[in-house]
Scaffold this motif. Structure first.
Motif, PDB file in Angstrom:
ATOM      1  N   VAL A  14      32.753  44.605  38.237  1.00  0.00           N
ATOM      2  CA  VAL A  14      32.237  45.214  37.009  1.00  0.00           C
ATOM      3  C   VAL A  14      33.370  45.369  36.000  1.00  0.00           C
ATOM      4  CG1 VAL A  14      31.244  47.326  36.015  1.00  0.00           C
ATOM      5  CG2 VAL A  14      30.317  46.407  38.147  1.00  0.00           C
ATOM      6  N   SER A  15      34.525  45.836  36.428  1.00  0.00           N
ATOM      7  CA  SER A  15      35.627  46.089  35.497  1.00  0.00           C
ATOM      8  C   SER A  15      36.186  44.803  34.897  1.00  0.00           C
ATOM      9  CB  SER A  15      36.740  46.900  36.167  1.00  0.00           C
ATOM     10  OG  SER A  15      37.443  46.131  37.109  1.00  0.00           O
ATOM     11  N   ARG A  16      36.104  43.697  35.604  1.00  0.00           N
ATOM     12  CA  ARG A  16      36.601  42.425  35.065  1.00  0.00           C
ATOM     13  C   ARG A  16      35.756  41.941  33.896  1.00  0.00           C
ATOM     14  NH1 ARG A  16      37.531  38.853  40.385  1.00  0.00           N
ATOM     15  NH2 ARG A  16      35.373  39.460  40.560  1.00  0.00           N
ATOM     16  N   ARG A  17      34.546  42.433  33.783  1.00  0.00           N
ATOM     17  CA  ARG A  17      33.643  41.956  32.732  1.00  0.00           C
ATOM     18  C   ARG A  17      33.944  42.565  31.381  1.00  0.00           C
ATOM     19  NH1 ARG A  17      28.642  39.139  34.949  1.00  0.00           N
ATOM     20  NH2 ARG A  17      29.400  38.765  37.028  1.00  0.00           N
ATOM     21  N   ALA A  18      34.487  43.784  31.305  1.00  0.00           N
ATOM     22  CA  ALA A  18      34.754  44.333  29.986  1.00  0.00           C
ATOM     23  C   ALA A  18      35.324  45.733  29.969  1.00  0.00           C
ATOM     24  CB  ALA A  18      33.487  44.328  29.138  1.00  0.00           C
ATOM     25  N   VAL A  19      35.370  46.407  31.077  1.00  0.00           N
ATOM     26  CA  VAL A  19      35.788  47.806  31.057  1.00  0.00           C
ATOM     27  C   VAL A  19      36.889  48.060  32.079  1.00  0.00           C
ATOM     28  CG1 VAL A  19      33.529  48.627  30.269  1.00  0.00           C
ATOM     29  CG2 VAL A  19      33.997  48.497  32.704  1.00  0.00           C
ATOM     30  N   SER A  20      37.486  49.241  31.979  1.00  0.00           N
ATOM     31  CA  SER A  20      38.529  49.619  32.941  1.00  0.00           C
ATOM     32  C   SER A  20      37.897  49.936  34.296  1.00  0.00           C
ATOM     33  CB  SER A  20      39.267  50.857  32.426  1.00  0.00           C
ATOM     34  OG  SER A  20      38.433  52.000  32.536  1.00  0.00           O
ATOM     35  N   PRO A  21      38.681  49.935  35.371  1.00  0.00           N
ATOM     36  CA  PRO A  21      38.136  50.310  36.678  1.00  0.00           C
ATOM     37  C   PRO A  21      37.518  51.709  36.685  1.00  0.00           C
ATOM     38  CG  PRO A  21      40.207  49.163  36.982  1.00  0.00           C
ATOM     39  CD  PRO A  21      40.046  49.396  35.500  1.00  0.00           C
ATOM     40  N   ASP A  22      38.140  52.669  35.985  1.00  0.00           N
ATOM     41  CA  ASP A  22      37.575  54.022  35.946  1.00  0.00           C
ATOM     42  C   ASP A  22      36.222  54.028  35.229  1.00  0.00           C
ATOM     43  OD1 ASP A  22      39.700  55.128  37.345  1.00  0.00           O
ATOM     44  OD2 ASP A  22      40.766  55.743  35.528  1.00  0.00           O
TER      45      ASP A  22
ATOM     46  N   LEU B 157      32.106  48.566  47.923  1.00  0.00           N
ATOM     47  CA  LEU B 157      32.203  49.288  46.668  1.00  0.00           C
ATOM     48  C   LEU B 157      33.434  48.883  45.866  1.00  0.00           C
ATOM     49  CD1 LEU B 157      31.207  51.473  44.746  1.00  0.00           C
ATOM     50  CD2 LEU B 157      32.463  53.137  46.136  1.00  0.00           C
ATOM     51  N   ALA B 158      34.587  48.799  46.489  1.00  0.00           N
ATOM     52  CA  ALA B 158      35.814  48.469  45.756  1.00  0.00           C
ATOM     53  C   ALA B 158      35.674  47.116  45.058  1.00  0.00           C
ATOM     54  CB  ALA B 158      37.014  48.470  46.694  1.00  0.00           C
ATOM     55  N   GLU B 159      35.137  46.125  45.735  1.00  0.00           N
ATOM     56  CA  GLU B 159      34.956  44.809  45.121  1.00  0.00           C
ATOM     57  C   GLU B 159      33.906  44.858  44.018  1.00  0.00           C
ATOM     58  OE1 GLU B 159      35.358  40.790  44.134  1.00  0.00           O
ATOM     59  OE2 GLU B 159      36.705  42.236  45.069  1.00  0.00           O
ATOM     60  N   PHE B 160      32.851  45.650  44.221  1.00  0.00           N
ATOM     61  CA  PHE B 160      31.829  45.786  43.189  1.00  0.00           C
ATOM     62  C   PHE B 160      32.430  46.391  41.921  1.00  0.00           C
ATOM     63  CE2 PHE B 160      28.089  47.983  41.299  1.00  0.00           C
ATOM     64  CZ  PHE B 160      27.329  46.852  41.046  1.00  0.00           C
ATOM     65  N   ILE B 161      33.205  47.472  42.074  1.00  0.00           N
ATOM     66  CA  ILE B 161      33.880  48.101  40.935  1.00  0.00           C
ATOM     67  C   ILE B 161      34.812  47.096  40.268  1.00  0.00           C
ATOM     68  CG2 ILE B 161      35.530  49.897  40.248  1.00  0.00           C
ATOM     69  CD1 ILE B 161      32.795  51.057  40.998  1.00  0.00           C
ATOM     70  N   ASN B 162      35.552  46.328  41.056  1.00  0.00           N
ATOM     71  CA  ASN B 162      36.461  45.317  40.518  1.00  0.00           C
ATOM     72  C   ASN B 162      35.699  44.280  39.697  1.00  0.00           C
ATOM     73  OD1 ASN B 162      38.898  43.856  40.162  1.00  0.00           O
ATOM     74  ND2 ASN B 162      38.365  42.546  41.896  1.00  0.00           N
TER      75      ASN B 162
END
Length: 73
Positions: free
Chosen positions: A24-32, A17-22
Motif C-alpha cells: 500500500v505504501s509503495r503506491r503513494a503514501v508513507s508506511p505510517d 500484514l507487513a507486506e500488505f502495508i509495504n
C-alpha cells in the motif's frame, strides 16, 4: 463467445500484514499512512456487519491483521 483477454480472476497471492502495508505504501503514501488506511478499511466492516460476519471476513486474512482492529477475532 470470445475468451477474455485478461483472466477475470487473477491468482491470489498470500502475504502478511507487513507486506500488505509495504505494498500500500509503495503506491503513494508513507508506511505510517498506509497502516492507518488499512486500519480504517478493516474497521469499516467491523462497524457495519454482525460480529459473526466480521469474524468470517477476518478469518480470510493472516492473524497479524487483527492487531489493527483492536481485538482478536
Amino acid at each position: 463467445m470470445k475468451e477474455p483477454r485478461v483472466s477475470p480472476t487473477p491468482g491470489a497471492e498470500p502475504f502478511g500484514l507487513a507486506e500488505f502495508i509495504n505494498r500500500v505504501s509503495r503506491r503513494a503514501v508513507s508506511p505510517d499512512d498506509a497502516r492507518e488506511g488499512v486500519r480504517a478499511e478493516l474497521s469499516t466492516p467491523k462497524d457495519a456487519v454482525s460480529e459473526g460476519d466480521f469474524r468470517h471476513v477476518m478469518s480470510q486474512v493472516p492473524r497479524d491483521f487483527e492487531a489493527l482492529v483492536g481485538d482478536p477475532v
